[in-house]
Design a protein around this motif. Structure first.
Motif, PDB file in Angstrom:
ATOM      1  N   SER A   1     -12.116 -10.315  37.625  1.00  0.00           N
ATOM      2  CA  SER A   1     -10.944 -10.493  38.517  1.00  0.00           C
ATOM      3  C   SER A   1     -11.658 -10.771  40.076  1.00  0.00           C
ATOM      4  CB  SER A   1     -10.449  -8.537  38.244  1.00  0.00           C
ATOM      5  OG  SER A   1     -11.537  -7.659  38.822  1.00  0.00           O
ATOM      6  N   PHE A   3     -11.649  -8.779  42.353  1.00  0.00           N
ATOM      7  CA  PHE A   3     -12.708  -7.627  42.918  1.00  0.00           C
ATOM      8  C   PHE A   3     -13.922  -7.219  42.389  1.00  0.00           C
ATOM      9  CE2 PHE A   3     -14.848  -3.796  42.878  1.00  0.00           C
ATOM     10  CZ  PHE A   3     -14.467  -2.717  43.734  1.00  0.00           C
ATOM     11  N   CYS A 111      -3.924  -9.701  41.548  1.00  0.00           N
ATOM     12  CA  CYS A 111      -4.323  -8.882  41.136  1.00  0.00           C
ATOM     13  C   CYS A 111      -3.226  -8.106  40.169  1.00  0.00           C
ATOM     14  CB  CYS A 111      -4.765  -7.730  41.907  1.00  0.00           C
ATOM     15  SG  CYS A 111      -6.081  -8.838  43.046  1.00  0.00           S
ATOM     16  N   THR A 115      -6.679  -3.036  39.223  1.00  0.00           N
ATOM     17  CA  THR A 115      -7.496  -3.567  40.257  1.00  0.00           C
ATOM     18  C   THR A 115      -7.163  -2.921  41.692  1.00  0.00           C
ATOM     19  OG1 THR A 115      -7.577  -5.466  39.997  1.00  0.00           O
ATOM     20  CG2 THR A 115      -8.045  -5.777  41.680  1.00  0.00           C
TER      21      THR A 115
END
Length: 339
Positions: A1, A3, A111, A115
């Protein structure tokens, strides 16, 4: 992801700095073996903060073998809460040592809820010192009912300060500056004025399209480097005459259609993975794709290659072919991102 990519980049920065040993020692002192293994599994690219611990390394295999048996537990609310707590604790250590961290997360519009829940958990933790989270998203892809918009409103209602900066397309002046720099014409900016106006008109100031448009001019020999004069040369009238009905979308579509069907299919698979993708994941999809899916995607790479080595070679060729066209670029051996 996105993040995970952000934390991976932060880890690289930490490990390359003079605070690496201090932060790693603090991490090893703050977390138990199981928590470090959980973080290492959840945050690919951040293993450098944990792997120096011999006990962690020796128990990694045991943890992985037990993972399937406890899969349901790991996906439960208790486990998610524990992971969030561990990530927040890790950020506290890093931010305290660096005395200020900016965490940039791109493509928030893509996202998932997990997340966004994690970002919510981090933003509500006042104990994380000197952390600024900057995120980017495409406004036209985020409606008022989008989960990201709901999260932003929730944060504002909770009193969390959120600064929103709208970034539009480049102005004609910005495009001119970009063209001047791209062509190395700093000593003769006036010469690019007409070209810059044409580029802005065709691209509407989209920075990605500006670069694609300039590249297309070079491909059709309307923009060439003169080795005698040691500078780029072009004919403004010829450009306007030949590209009067062309726009960047048409140019980009034509460019994609020039690739082999197998190459186009690799591009489709990579695009499904987001703005950034891992080659290992693309390769896994290729290896496991069903015959029906192969036909639907017009995937011909395996048919074009009689052996595995040839397939790998074709795959490698596609990577460099798209990179040369500016469609994507390499971040690490496994991680690539679209341009």
């Amino acid at each position: 992801s996105a993040f995970v990519d952000a934390l991976s980049s932060l880890t690289k920065f930490v490990m390359a700095g003079d605070k690496a040993q201090e932060i790693r020692a603090a991490v090893l002192n703050a977390f138990g073996v199981e928590d470090m293994l959980m973080l290492a599994r959840a945050l690919p690219g951040c293993e450098g903060l944990f792997d120096s611990n011999a006990q962690v390394m020796s128990q990694r295999q045991m943890f992985e073998e037990a993972e399937d048996a406890s899969k349901q537990q790991h996906y439960g609310k208790e486990s998610v809460g524990r992971l969030h707590y561990a990530i927040r604790a890790l950020l506290k250590i890093i931010c305290a040592s660096l005395q200020g961290v900016v965490l940039f997360i791109d493509d928030l519009q893509w996202c998932d809820s997990a997340t966004l829940d994690l970002l919510k958990s981090i933003s509500l933790d006042a104990g994380i010192p000197s952390l600024l989270i900057a995120g980017a998203y495409r406004e036209d892809e985020v409606t008022e009912s989008h989960q990201l918009k709901l999260l932003i409103r929730e944060k504002q209602q909770a009193g969390i300060e959120i600064t929103e900066i709208k970034i539009g397309n480049l102005s004609p002046e910005n495009v001119k500056s970009l063209v001047v720099e791209a062509l190395g014409m700093e000593d003769d900016e006036g010469a690019v004025s007409t070209l810059a106006m044409t580029v802005h008109k065709k691209t509407e100031g989209n920075v990605f399209f500006v670069l694609i448009f300039l590249r297309s001019l070079h491909e059709v020999k309307l923009l060439q480097y003169n080795f005698v004069l040691m500078k780029w040369v072009w004919d403004d009238d010829a450009i306007n005459t030949n590209l009067v009905t062309e726009n960047v979308a048409t140019i980009l579509v034509d460019k994609l259609h020039r690739f082999k069907e197998g190459s186009q299919s690799i591009l489709k698979i990579a695009a499904c993975l987001g703005a950034k993708f891992r080659l290992s994941v693309v390769a896994t999809v290729i290896d496991n794709i069903s015959q029906n899916q192969v036909c639907r995607l017009s995937f011909r790479m395996i048919e074009e290659s009689e052996d595995a080595d040839a397939t790998v070679s074709s795959f490698d060729t596609c990577l460099h072919e798209f990179a040369d066209e500016g469609l994507w670029e390499k971040e690490t051996d496994d991680l690539w991102r679209f341009g």
